[in-house]
Design an enzyme around this catalytic site. Sequence first.
Site, short mmCIF file in Angstrom:
data_model
loop_
_atom_site.label_atom_id
_atom_site.label_comp_id
_atom_site.label_asym_id
_atom_site.label_seq_id
_atom_site.Cartn_x
_atom_site.Cartn_y
_atom_site.Cartn_z
N GLY A 19 0.83 -1.20 0.00
CA GLY A 19 0.00 0.00 0.00
C GLY A 19 0.86 1.24 0.00
N ASN A 20 0.27 2.37 0.33
CA ASN A 20 1.05 3.61 0.45
C ASN A 20 0.39 4.51 1.49
OD1 ASN A 20 -0.88 5.52 -0.98
ND2 ASN A 20 -0.54 4.00 -2.60
N PHE A 21 1.01 5.66 1.75
CA PHE A 21 0.58 6.49 2.89
C PHE A 21 -0.54 7.48 2.56
CE2 PHE A 21 5.05 5.48 4.08
CZ PHE A 21 4.76 4.76 5.24
#
Length: 209
Positions: A19-21
């Site tokens: 995923g990412n932030f």
Amino acid sequence: MLVTAGPTFEKIDPVRFIGNFSTGKMGFAIAEAFAELGAKVTLVCGPVSLQTELKNITRIDVISADEMFHACLQYYDTSDICVMAAAVADYKPVHQELQKIKKSENTMTLELEKTQDILYYLGKNKKPGQILAGFALETINGIEFASEKLSKKNLDLIILNTLEDEGAGFQYDTNKINIIDKFGNIFIYKLKSKKEVAQDILKSIALQI
Ligand code: CTP
């Protein structure tokens, strides 16, 4: 209109993902800015913890890039304005393991394959009169890389976030953007709240109509 927001999660096994932030705040602020003016908005969002109360926003929750792509396809043809603010994963695991992967060697390698570039697909299939805006998140050469994305993805405008700018990008309530339009005009903005940035984006889109 159609707006995407948030990250996508690409499943590795039943308990893990890539995923990412991204928090989705910028995409939600854009959807709300348009909805407050009366637009009928479809907001396709990845896994985020945000809520929106506005009645003319229809929210579609998705997890992966594939799901986001299919949701966007469903609403694209009937949308006059599309703003793709989601931080879509560029790669996904080739295999999703059905059981939890057990720890074994000191190192492990995951094989990844490209996801569908949603914005690229929409740009290729844009109809006369439709307005398509994307984001570019860059760490260096912002204007150059964003301009390349604008033409490659057949966009009307691109909103550039540079992580070099303090207070800009993921997880902040503020953002600092530059907008580049298809005529090559570059608009430079100060650091502002994401709500105010959404107003700037709305005004630049209005100028394209
Ligand atoms: N985007 C998308 N589908 C993808 C990847 C990105 O629709 N699979 C969209 C994003 O929503 C954003 C724009 O493309 O509006 C640019 O995303 P960005 O990550 O900056 O660029 P990429 O095209 O993925 O290129 P790179 O990561 O190599 O910079």
